[in-house]
Design a protein around this motif. Structure first.
Motif, mmCIF file in Angstrom:
data_model
loop_
_atom_site.group_PDB
_atom_site.id
_atom_site.type_symbol
_atom_site.label_atom_id
_atom_site.label_comp_id
_atom_site.label_asym_id
_atom_site.label_seq_id
_atom_site.Cartn_x
_atom_site.Cartn_y
_atom_site.Cartn_z
ATOM 1 N N GLN A 98 0.865 -1.167 0.000
ATOM 2 C CA GLN A 98 0.000 0.000 0.000
ATOM 3 C C GLN A 98 0.906 1.223 0.000
ATOM 4 O OE1 GLN A 98 -3.484 0.497 -0.269
ATOM 5 N NE2 GLN A 98 -2.518 2.455 -0.703
ATOM 6 N N ALA A 99 0.861 1.973 -1.075
ATOM 7 C CA ALA A 99 1.756 3.118 -1.254
ATOM 8 C C ALA A 99 1.073 4.415 -0.811
ATOM 9 C CB ALA A 99 2.174 3.212 -2.715
ATOM 10 N N SER A 104 -1.937 7.380 3.876
ATOM 11 C CA SER A 104 -1.764 6.707 5.168
ATOM 12 C C SER A 104 -2.335 7.528 6.322
ATOM 13 C CB SER A 104 -0.284 6.401 5.428
ATOM 14 O OG SER A 104 0.461 7.584 5.672
ATOM 15 N N LEU A 105 -2.578 8.825 6.098
ATOM 16 C CA LEU A 105 -3.144 9.669 7.147
ATOM 17 C C LEU A 105 -4.613 9.362 7.367
ATOM 18 C CD1 LEU A 105 -1.544 13.121 6.182
ATOM 19 C CD2 LEU A 105 -0.680 11.422 7.791
ATOM 20 N N THR A 106 -5.289 8.869 6.335
ATOM 21 C CA THR A 106 -6.729 8.623 6.422
ATOM 22 C C THR A 106 -7.107 7.143 6.337
ATOM 23 O OG1 THR A 106 -6.895 9.030 4.038
ATOM 24 C CG2 THR A 106 -7.336 10.896 5.497
ATOM 25 N N ASN A 107 -6.176 6.303 5.883
ATOM 26 C CA ASN A 107 -6.463 4.874 5.731
ATOM 27 C C ASN A 107 -5.344 4.035 6.346
ATOM 28 O OD1 ASN A 107 -8.934 4.742 3.644
ATOM 29 N ND2 ASN A 107 -7.553 6.396 3.028
ATOM 30 N N PRO A 108 -5.080 4.203 7.640
ATOM 31 C CA PRO A 108 -3.910 3.548 8.251
ATOM 32 C C PRO A 108 -3.968 2.022 8.238
ATOM 33 C CG PRO A 108 -5.320 4.495 9.946
ATOM 34 C CD PRO A 108 -5.828 5.007 8.629
ATOM 35 N N SER A 162 5.441 9.257 8.838
ATOM 36 C CA SER A 162 4.139 8.759 8.387
ATOM 37 C C SER A 162 4.066 7.268 8.667
ATOM 38 C CB SER A 162 3.942 9.020 6.892
ATOM 39 O OG SER A 162 4.826 8.218 6.117
ATOM 40 N N LEU A 163 2.837 6.757 8.709
ATOM 41 C CA LEU A 163 2.677 5.325 8.932
ATOM 42 C C LEU A 163 3.226 4.532 7.750
ATOM 43 C CD1 LEU A 163 1.594 3.197 10.879
ATOM 44 C CD2 LEU A 163 -0.558 3.255 9.615
ATOM 45 N N TYR A 164 3.095 5.093 6.544
ATOM 46 C CA TYR A 164 3.677 4.438 5.367
ATOM 47 C C TYR A 164 5.167 4.233 5.573
ATOM 48 C CZ TYR A 164 5.808 4.046 0.757
ATOM 49 O OH TYR A 164 6.582 3.642 -0.312
ATOM 50 N N PRO A 305 1.261 17.596 6.306
ATOM 51 C CA PRO A 305 1.686 16.652 7.353
ATOM 52 C C PRO A 305 2.203 15.353 6.739
ATOM 53 C CG PRO A 305 -0.460 17.604 7.890
ATOM 54 C CD PRO A 305 -0.131 18.032 6.494
ATOM 55 N N GLY A 306 3.313 14.854 7.269
ATOM 56 C CA GLY A 306 3.882 13.607 6.761
ATOM 57 C C GLY A 306 4.934 13.816 5.692
ATOM 58 N N ASP A 307 4.929 14.994 5.044
ATOM 59 C CA ASP A 307 5.919 15.272 4.003
ATOM 60 C C ASP A 307 7.243 15.697 4.637
ATOM 61 O OD1 ASP A 307 4.484 14.650 1.784
ATOM 62 O OD2 ASP A 307 3.916 16.697 1.273
#
Length: 347
Positions: A98-99, A104-108, A162-164, A305-307
């Motif tokens: 899952q890329a 990943s912020l909305t579909n962890p 990020s969770l990714y 966020p996450g970047d």
């Protein structure tokens, strides 16, 4: 230890590529088929982005008699186990995941299922099928909050944003465990901002091209000051192909007193695969404008966020191991992407 730069004898056993209908997987399958390899391509064909693009890639692969497609999800433990048992692949390249950082912020949960449980199924398959080498996709995202440039595989990378990114770091740790416990050679490749023909529609270059051609504004995060080590797809595939022929080995100089994160006393390696030349986002847009023959209407925005503000790959370990370093600049790669985009979408 000196690297072996010669090519190993190609096995008659098949290569298993997961994510075969994906961007990198498609190009890698094409490369291996052109070399006369027997390729088993696995993909779940999920709807994270336009499935018709995945189907178009897949139709090209199916034209080869040496290609066999398996419509399987990595999380299907029984089917993955059965496939490894029946196929007995010599080499596995795991590109299915899952890329996407923002997704990943909305579909962890998608990341735990595919990138953790799915990867565990691949490791177990490799273990029980006596696979000779597992090569798997990691990501430059794992460098997270680090500002030490260029990013080096021998430096710690323990603060993902990020969770990714965290799931990719977890893959490296899981792989090391299997290398240590079961002597499974594993090589993780940290890819840096891959682009090119047949690319992913959720990536910036794709989004920008579509908007500019439609006369719509583009959202430019961090006011265009973001820097990315853009890496053309042909360089990515060349890196993977060379690594496949050099199974990971133990580092005889590794010591627990000063542990090197990129090597081990087990057959485990990590390499960066990146352009080794970071480019400001504003510069990428300029090159894209020139290739399209149109100017962009830029909507300047703050960083998301996450970047991370910048990525820059130290590729010395890849070069030492394989004799290769990426070399295709955006001034060549972006026009190639635009040519494909116009033809494929008839723009």
């Amino acid at each position: 230890m000196k690297p072996t730069l010669g090519y190993a004898v190609i096995s008659s056993r098949p290569v298993l590529i997961t994510g075969a209908a994906g961007f990198i997987g498609f190009h890698l399958c094409q490369r291996l088929l052109a070399e006369g390899r027997q390729v088993i391509g696995l993909d779940s064909m999920n709807e994270y982005y336009d499935v018709t693009l995945k189907q178009a890639r897949l139709s090209r692969l199916k034209a080869s008699p040496n290609f066999r497609f398996e419509h399987v999800d990595l999380t299907d433990r029984d089917r993955i186990s059965a496939l490894f048992h029946s196929a007995a692949p010599e080499t596995v390249v795991n590109l299915a995941a899952q890329a996407g950082v923002r997704y990943s912020l909305t579909n962890p949960h998608a990341y735990a299922e595919s990138n953790l449980n799915g990867f565990l199924n691949i490791l177990e398959g490799c273990r029980h099928a006596s696979v000779g080498h597992l090569v798997y996709a990691s990501s430059s995202s794992i460098y997270g909050g680090s500002t030490r440039m260029p990013f080096c595989v021998h430096d710690p990378a323990d603060h993902p944003l990020s969770l990714y990114a965290a799931s990719k770091k977890a893959n490296e740790l899981m792989a090391h465990t299997y290398s240590h416990l079961f002597a499974l050679p594993t090589t993780g490749l940290r890819f840096f901002t891959v682009y090119g023909p047949w690319g992913r529609p959720d990536m910036a270059l794709f989004i920008f091209a579509k908007a500019i051609l439609a006369g719509e504004p583009i959202d430019v995060f961090n006011h265009g000051n973001m820097q990315r080590d853009f890496t053309y797809i042909d360089d990515i595939v060349e890196g993977i192909a060379r690594v496949m022929r050099h199974p990971a080995t133990a580092n005889p100089d590794w010591t627990s007193a000063a542990p090197d994160p990129a090597t081990s006393s087990a057959p485990f390696r990590i390499h960066n695969v990146g352009g080794n030349s970071p480019v400001q986002l504003n510069r990428l847009i300029e090159v894209l404008e020139d290739a399209l023959g149109r100017k962009a209407n830029r909507n300047l925005m703050p960083i998301q966020p996450g970047d991370v503000p910048a990525t820059f790959a130290d590729v010395s370990s890849l070069q030492e191991a394989t004799g290769f370093k990426p070399k295709i600049p955006i001034e060549i790669g972006v026009p190639r992407f635009v040519e494909w985009y116009r033809e494929f979408y008839r723009v």
